[in-house]
Structure formats: C-alpha cells, structure tokens
Design a protein around this motif. Sequence first.
Motif, PDB file in Angstrom:
ATOM      1  N   ILE A  29       0.890  -1.164   0.000  1.00 39.71           N
ATOM      2  CA  ILE A  29       0.000   0.000   0.000  1.00 39.71           C
ATOM      3  C   ILE A  29       0.922   1.206   0.000  1.00 39.71           C
ATOM      4  CG2 ILE A  29      -1.692   1.326   1.322  1.00 39.71           C
ATOM      5  CD1 ILE A  29      -2.822  -1.329   2.368  1.00 39.71           C
ATOM      6  N   TYR A  30       0.725   2.121  -0.946  1.00 38.81           N
ATOM      7  CA  TYR A  30       1.678   3.218  -1.116  1.00 38.81           C
ATOM      8  C   TYR A  30       0.974   4.529  -1.443  1.00 38.81           C
ATOM      9  CZ  TYR A  30       0.938   2.620  -6.151  1.00 38.81           C
ATOM     10  OH  TYR A  30       0.365   2.547  -7.398  1.00 38.81           O
ATOM     11  N   PRO A  31       1.636   5.663  -1.166  1.00 36.98           N
ATOM     12  CA  PRO A  31       1.011   6.961  -1.436  1.00 36.98           C
ATOM     13  C   PRO A  31       1.167   7.377  -2.895  1.00 36.98           C
ATOM     14  CG  PRO A  31       3.158   7.290  -0.430  1.00 36.98           C
ATOM     15  CD  PRO A  31       2.943   5.809  -0.499  1.00 36.98           C
ATOM     16  N   THR A  32       0.176   8.138  -3.378  1.00 32.26           N
ATOM     17  CA  THR A  32       0.275   8.785  -4.689  1.00 32.26           C
ATOM     18  C   THR A  32      -0.041  10.266  -4.461  1.00 32.26           C
ATOM     19  OG1 THR A  32      -2.041   8.536  -5.348  1.00 32.26           O
ATOM     20  CG2 THR A  32      -0.567   6.658  -5.787  1.00 32.26           C
ATOM     21  N   ASP A  33      -0.283  11.000  -5.536  1.00 33.67           N
ATOM     22  CA  ASP A  33      -0.653  12.406  -5.375  1.00 33.67           C
ATOM     23  C   ASP A  33      -2.147  12.566  -5.090  1.00 33.67           C
ATOM     24  OD1 ASP A  33      -1.241  11.436  -7.873  1.00 33.67           O
ATOM     25  OD2 ASP A  33      -0.635  13.225  -8.974  1.00 33.67           O
ATOM     26  N   THR A  34      -2.870  11.431  -5.049  1.00 32.13           N
ATOM     27  CA  THR A  34      -4.296  11.479  -4.714  1.00 32.13           C
ATOM     28  C   THR A  34      -4.515  10.670  -3.436  1.00 32.13           C
ATOM     29  OG1 THR A  34      -4.732   9.626  -6.241  1.00 32.13           O
ATOM     30  CG2 THR A  34      -5.055  11.867  -7.092  1.00 32.13           C
ATOM     31  N   ILE A  35      -4.972   9.437  -3.572  1.00 34.00           N
ATOM     32  CA  ILE A  35      -5.219   8.577  -2.416  1.00 34.00           C
ATOM     33  C   ILE A  35      -4.153   7.476  -2.350  1.00 34.00           C
ATOM     34  CG2 ILE A  35      -7.705   9.016  -2.340  1.00 34.00           C
ATOM     35  CD1 ILE A  35      -8.134   6.457  -3.949  1.00 34.00           C
ATOM     36  N   TYR A  36      -4.041   6.847  -1.188  1.00 31.49           N
ATOM     37  CA  TYR A  36      -3.176   5.673  -1.070  1.00 31.49           C
ATOM     38  C   TYR A  36      -3.772   4.548  -1.908  1.00 31.49           C
ATOM     39  CZ  TYR A  36       0.128   7.058   2.599  1.00 31.49           C
ATOM     40  OH  TYR A  36       1.161   7.649   3.297  1.00 31.49           O
ATOM     41  N   GLY A  37      -2.899   3.722  -2.486  1.00 30.50           N
ATOM     42  CA  GLY A  37      -3.387   2.643  -3.327  1.00 30.50           C
ATOM     43  C   GLY A  37      -2.689   1.320  -3.057  1.00 30.50           C
ATOM     44  N   THR A 153      -6.655   7.438   4.683  1.00 29.66           N
ATOM     45  CA  THR A 153      -5.729   8.580   4.674  1.00 29.66           C
ATOM     46  C   THR A 153      -4.608   8.381   5.689  1.00 29.66           C
ATOM     47  OG1 THR A 153      -7.016   9.789   6.338  1.00 29.66           O
ATOM     48  CG2 THR A 153      -7.583  10.170   4.021  1.00 29.66           C
ATOM     49  N   ASP A 154      -4.833   7.506   6.659  1.00 31.99           N
ATOM     50  CA  ASP A 154      -3.900   7.296   7.769  1.00 31.99           C
ATOM     51  C   ASP A 154      -3.148   5.968   7.593  1.00 31.99           C
ATOM     52  OD1 ASP A 154      -2.596   6.782  10.160  1.00 31.99           O
ATOM     53  OD2 ASP A 154      -4.217   7.548  11.405  1.00 31.99           O
ATOM     54  N   PRO A 155      -1.834   6.025   7.301  1.00 34.52           N
ATOM     55  CA  PRO A 155      -1.073   4.786   7.074  1.00 34.52           C
ATOM     56  C   PRO A 155      -1.121   3.806   8.247  1.00 34.52           C
ATOM     57  CG  PRO A 155       0.188   6.696   6.359  1.00 34.52           C
ATOM     58  CD  PRO A 155      -1.017   7.221   7.081  1.00 34.52           C
ATOM     59  N   GLU A 156      -1.170   4.320   9.468  1.00 34.06           N
ATOM     60  CA  GLU A 156      -1.203   3.414  10.626  1.00 34.06           C
ATOM     61  C   GLU A 156      -2.516   2.645  10.688  1.00 34.06           C
ATOM     62  OE1 GLU A 156       0.004   5.136  14.301  1.00 34.06           O
ATOM     63  OE2 GLU A 156       1.940   5.807  13.516  1.00 34.06           O
ATOM     64  N   LEU A 157      -3.612   3.326  10.347  1.00 33.63           N
ATOM     65  CA  LEU A 157      -4.908   2.640  10.300  1.00 33.63           C
ATOM     66  C   LEU A 157      -4.935   1.621   9.174  1.00 33.63           C
ATOM     67  CD1 LEU A 157      -7.816   5.192  10.894  1.00 33.63           C
ATOM     68  CD2 LEU A 157      -7.487   2.988  12.008  1.00 33.63           C
ATOM     69  N   ASP A 171       4.353   4.404   4.841  1.00 36.97           N
ATOM     70  CA  ASP A 171       3.892   5.617   5.511  1.00 36.97           C
ATOM     71  C   ASP A 171       4.651   6.795   4.918  1.00 36.97           C
ATOM     72  OD1 ASP A 171       3.258   7.745   7.117  1.00 36.97           O
ATOM     73  OD2 ASP A 171       3.613   6.703   9.024  1.00 36.97           O
ATOM     74  N   GLY A 172       3.959   7.517   4.027  1.00 36.90           N
ATOM     75  CA  GLY A 172       4.559   8.708   3.424  1.00 36.90           C
ATOM     76  C   GLY A 172       3.817   9.952   3.860  1.00 36.90           C
ATOM     77  N   GLY A 173       3.179   9.886   5.038  1.00 34.34           N
ATOM     78  CA  GLY A 173       2.364  10.988   5.527  1.00 34.34           C
ATOM     79  C   GLY A 173       0.896  10.750   5.245  1.00 34.34           C
ATOM     80  N   MET A 174       0.064  11.642   5.727  1.00 37.76           N
ATOM     81  CA  MET A 174      -1.381  11.510   5.526  1.00 37.76           C
ATOM     82  C   MET A 174      -1.724  11.583   4.045  1.00 37.76           C
ATOM     83  SD  MET A 174      -2.756  10.936   8.437  1.00 37.76           S
ATOM     84  CE  MET A 174      -4.488  11.370   8.392  1.00 37.76           C
ATOM     85  N   GLY A 175      -2.639  10.734   3.615  1.00 35.79           N
ATOM     86  CA  GLY A 175      -3.038  10.695   2.215  1.00 35.79           C
ATOM     87  C   GLY A 175      -4.258  11.556   1.946  1.00 35.79           C
TER      88      GLY A 175
END
Length: 205
Positions: A29-37, A153-157, A171-175
């Motif tokens: 699961i990784y961050p993009t410029d929109t939502i995590y995917g 939006t929360d990598p920990e969740l 975890d690249g910050g809030m998504g």
Amino acid sequence: MLVTIHPVNPQPRQVKMVVECLLDGGVIIYPTDTIYGLGCDIFQHKAVERVCRIKQIDPQKAQLSFICCDLSDLSKYTKSISTPLYRMLKNHLPGAYTFILPASKEVPKILQSKKSTIGLRVPDNKIAHTFLSELGHPILSASLPGNMVEEYTDPELMYENFKNQVDLVIDGGMGGMIPSTVIDCTTDDDYTLIRQGLGAWDTGD
C-alpha cells in the motif's frame, strides 16, 4: 510491515527494501498524489491476482490501472499516440489523472480489459516516482476495498486493517481523500470524462 519513507527525500535503503519486495511478488500500500493505493509489480502475475483477491474482484472483469515513471514510459504501454493526444497528456502529467488508452502488447494480459484498454497514470508524488525509477517498470495502481475513505488517509490505520493481506504499508504521511480524474482517450480527439476526481478537467480541453 509499516515502512516510513520521507515524502521529499525518500531514504535509499527503505526504497531498496520496497523495490525488492515488489520484485519478489509482494503487494504494497503506497502513497500517490491522490489517495493511497494497492500496488505490485505489473509483471508479477500472482501478485496482481492477490490484489484482485483483496479487492474481491475478478481480474478478467476488473478495469485495472498502473502508474508509470513519465510520459515516455507511459507511451510503451499504449498504441501509437497522436500529436493532439500527446500534447494533452503532456499538459496534464504528472498529475491527478488516469487516462484510459488502447493497451499495447507490453501490457500483461491479466491487466487488459476485454476492450484491450488500460488505465495509465503518472502521479506527481516523489515516493511513487522513486519506486518506479528504481524498479524500472510500472506498478499496479488499485484503490483499497470498501468505502471507508477516512481510514485510507492514515497509514497506521491502513496497516492495522491490511497487515495480514499485504507485505508492506508505506507511511509517506497523511493521504488524500479524492481519487484521480479518469478520462477515456480510446477515441481519437474525443476524450470522455468517466470520473471527476482531484484533477481539474475542462471538457473543451
């Protein structure tokens, strides 16, 4: 495993670990410029099937997308791009857009729809771009299952919810909470808005 990666200066050691995971058939699961995917190496057939199982969709019926490093990389995975289409793509990428295009022979069969199309993205996100550069080819880009957008939006969740289904959560910050804008470009010079998302779209563009 939850892996923290700096959003502006991704740590090479962490990036290497993620890329090795992808090459080994891992799902992340990784961050993009929109939502995590949800993502995996597009050439790892079993990993693509794993993503589809997590999403509870049939790979043959799913309209799957993947992210590319840049426009040059994207052009390998679609049939010849006309000059107007190239100009339009160049104006919008990298950015919060997914373009549905005719798939070239480079696209693995499992990712092609019945119409032989594929959704392609070039996200404006340093972490995703670094993964792509190191891996050397695209990464699957699939939304997480369900409708609990706030939890995505929360990598920990996300880690708590999916730690038994994926190999790594980055975890690249809030998504963000808004997905990409989807544009169907399968008909030359007649682009159709399929989903309005984060990317602004002028139908007269």
